[in-house]
Design a protein around this motif. Structure first.
Motif, short mmCIF file in Angstrom:
data_model
loop_
_atom_site.label_atom_id
_atom_site.label_comp_id
_atom_site.label_asym_id
_atom_site.label_seq_id
_atom_site.Cartn_x
_atom_site.Cartn_y
_atom_site.Cartn_z
N VAL A 140 74.69 -7.00 25.28
CA VAL A 140 73.97 -6.28 24.13
C VAL A 140 73.45 -6.97 23.36
CG1 VAL A 140 75.53 -6.43 21.75
CG2 VAL A 140 77.14 -6.02 23.31
N LEU A 141 72.40 -6.07 22.26
CA LEU A 141 71.47 -6.32 21.49
C LEU A 141 71.59 -5.95 20.55
CD1 LEU A 141 68.56 -4.47 23.77
CD2 LEU A 141 69.19 -6.74 23.87
N ASP A 142 71.09 -7.29 19.40
CA ASP A 142 71.47 -7.03 17.88
C ASP A 142 69.42 -6.51 17.64
OD1 ASP A 142 70.86 -7.28 15.21
OD2 ASP A 142 72.01 -9.10 15.23
N LEU A 143 69.33 -6.05 16.83
CA LEU A 143 68.33 -5.19 17.18
C LEU A 143 67.48 -5.90 15.86
CD1 LEU A 143 67.68 -1.68 18.47
CD2 LEU A 143 66.93 -3.88 20.06
N ALA A 187 67.50 -15.71 31.33
CA ALA A 187 68.15 -16.17 30.52
C ALA A 187 69.75 -16.25 30.25
CB ALA A 187 67.79 -16.23 28.24
N VAL A 188 70.04 -14.54 29.54
CA VAL A 188 71.27 -14.09 29.89
C VAL A 188 72.06 -13.64 31.13
CG1 VAL A 188 71.67 -13.84 27.83
CG2 VAL A 188 70.66 -11.58 29.85
N SER A 189 70.93 -13.95 32.63
CA SER A 189 71.34 -13.08 33.82
C SER A 189 72.22 -13.38 34.04
CB SER A 189 69.95 -13.00 34.61
OG SER A 189 69.84 -14.45 35.28
N ARG A 190 72.60 -14.94 34.24
CA ARG A 190 74.24 -15.38 34.82
C ARG A 190 75.60 -15.18 34.74
NH1 ARG A 190 75.92 -21.42 36.68
NH2 ARG A 190 77.55 -19.97 38.02
N ALA A 191 74.87 -15.09 33.29
CA ALA A 191 76.35 -14.13 32.61
C ALA A 191 76.78 -12.90 33.13
CB ALA A 191 76.10 -14.15 30.62
N GLN A 238 72.90 -11.23 23.57
CA GLN A 238 74.06 -11.16 23.17
C GLN A 238 74.67 -11.41 24.99
OE1 GLN A 238 76.00 -9.82 20.77
NE2 GLN A 238 74.43 -11.09 19.32
N ALA A 239 75.27 -12.20 25.89
CA ALA A 239 76.55 -12.17 26.64
C ALA A 239 76.96 -13.36 27.34
CB ALA A 239 75.37 -12.02 27.61
N GLY A 240 78.85 -12.69 27.01
CA GLY A 240 79.27 -13.93 27.88
C GLY A 240 79.50 -14.81 26.91
N GLY A 241 79.60 -14.63 25.38
CA GLY A 241 79.54 -15.92 24.47
C GLY A 241 77.72 -17.13 24.40
N MET A 242 77.35 -15.86 24.33
CA MET A 242 75.42 -16.54 24.57
C MET A 242 75.12 -15.84 23.35
SD MET A 242 74.36 -16.98 28.18
CE MET A 242 72.67 -18.46 27.75
#
Ligand SMILES: Cc1cc2nc3c(=O)[nH]c(=O)nc-3n(C[C@H](O)[C@H](O)[C@H](O)COP(=O)(O)OP(=O)(O)OC[C@H]3O[C@@H](n4cnc5c(N)ncnc54)[C@H](O)[C@@H]3O)c2cc1C
Length: 392
Positions: free
Chosen positions: A252-255, A240-244, A216-220
């Protein structure tokens, strides 16, 4: 010569093909000893040519560049990329995520067939020809035979972005274009890993894939695999989240994305007894060794009960920013859209067109990169051919 293309990556080769198809004598100048080195590298882990989806859906992946890329991708989008590969004798298949690959998976058979076709069309490839700047209106090259100046009627620059410099895309062209008044956006790594200073305990997990985790990053919210490496985290999920993340969003990770915090808390309500914390968490939550290690790495001292369950659902990644740009799969930044007209001709240098990753767009992995490189190469090549014709 009628037309000069500088850079023998996918964008440059596509431009050359269009110019040759229009009956132009084309020379492709490439700084490296062989063409398409980054393209071949892209094929090492499976050449993802495009995404099997409608052009309008695909365009959304280019975010703010979807506007200027719109007409270009509508003329040559995912369906056309697949037909093009088939036309080169490379059957394609669509993977489960809609990603399209050649059956051969790698780039070399496709590149070989393409170079053969270009040769048959009369396209001349000159390797070890490094463009070093302008000499008046001419293009100056360093070559094994010494300096050479070319004076084509039109030129397409397809010099690539600013990553994997050893494969040729070293962005050394930046000052050359700036000196001619071309406006550029600064380069930044897109599709790049994050840097982590691991504690020594993590060493035994280097190379381990992390599966079934939501990033999860920036709403993604992205559920895709990534890998723990000695340098940090890398792989599709992170890209996939690197831009955010690059733009400052917390990662953040949801394990345990398939279970609620309440369900996890219930599993953790049982006393630990004599079990080590690791063993207990493994047994109660079914977390595999690498997920447990990440939880320990970033969650210690571990809280208890509902707070621990909440942490498993929302584990902040303690990283030190993005990995260096040279490691990025692709780069954001480059020639600004305002610097080109709708034919992709540089407003500041008439007769010179640009294509591929050197233009200011970025997109996630999924075949979007090659699709836009091929599409802009084709667009610039066609426009350059039209430019010669109209001058005759
Ligand atoms: C590891 C890896 C995996 C990838 N996988 C995929 C994938 O599966 N799918 C996907 O869509 N994309 C993928 N990409 C991205 C893709 O390869 C690039 O976006 C694409 O190659 C860019 O094409 P281009 O023609 O714009 O530039 P490039 O391919 O970078 O080509 C530019 C060419 O210009 C030459 N050049 C540069 N400067 C000069 C100069 N001054 N004089 C002469 N020649 C010069 C370079 O040597 C180079 O050959 C991957 C990239 C990497 C690094």
């Amino acid at each position: 010569m009628d037309a000069l293309v500088i850079g023998a990556g996918p964008a440059g080769l596509m431009a050359a093909e269009e110019l040759a198809r229009a009956g132009r004598h084309v020379v492709v100048a490439e700084g490296k000893p062989s063409p398409g080195r980054k393209f071949l590298m892209a094929g090492k882990s499976g050449l993802n040519l495009t995404k099997d989806e409608g052009t309008e859906t695909a365009l959304a992946a280019y975010a703010e560049a979807a506007g200027p890329l719109g007409p270009i991708l509508r003329a040559f989008g995912p369906a056309e990329v697949q037909a093009w590969a088939r036309g080169l004798g490379q059957e394609v298949f669509t993977g489960s995520s809609g990603r399209v690959f050649p059956v051969a998976m790698k780039a070399s058979p496709l590149l070989r067939a393409w170079l053969g076709r270009l040769g048959d069309m009369g396209v001349e490839l000159r390797v070890r020809h490094r463009w070093v700047g302008w000499q008046g209106d001419g293009f100056a090259f360093d070559t094994p035979e010494g300096p050479v100046v070319a004076r084509p009627r039109v030129t397409v620059l397809a010099l690539g972005g600013a990553s994997w410099a050893r494969l040729g895309s070293d962005a050394a062209w930046v000052p050359l274009l700036q000196a001619r008044g071309v406006s550029l956006s600064p380069f930044a790594g897109a599709n790049v890993g994050v840097q982590v200073a691991w504690s020594p305990q993590m060493a035994r997990h280097f190379g381990a894939p992390v599966k079934g985790v939501e990033l999860q990053a920036g709403g993604m919210r992205v559920r895709a695999e990534f890998v723990v490496s000695s340098r940090g985290l890398e792989g599709g999920g992170i890209y996939a989240v690197s831009r955010a993340v690059r733009e400052g969003a917390e990662l953040v990770l949801d394990l345990a994305p398939d279970r609620t915090a309440a369900a996890l808390a219930e599993r953790l309500a049982v006393p630990r007894g004599k079990d080590s914390v690791g063993n207990w968490l493994r047994k109660r939550l079914g977390l595999d060794p690498v997920k447990l290690a990440l939880l320990m790495e970033w969650g210690r001292p571990l809280p208890e009960g509902a707070a621990l369950a909440a942490l498993v659902k929302r584990l902040p990644v303690r990283h030190h920013g993005m990995r260096p740009i040279d490691e990025a799969i692709s780069t954001a930044g480059g020639v600004r859209w305002e610097a080109v007209d709708d034919r992709l001709m540089l407003k500041a240098v008439p007769g010179v067109f640009v294509a591929g990753e050197m233009l200011d767009w970025e997109a996630p992995t999924g075949g979007y990169l090659l699709t836009a490189c091929l599409a802009t190469g084709r667009w610039a090549g066609r426009a350059a051919a039209g430019c010669v014709t109209s001058a005759e």
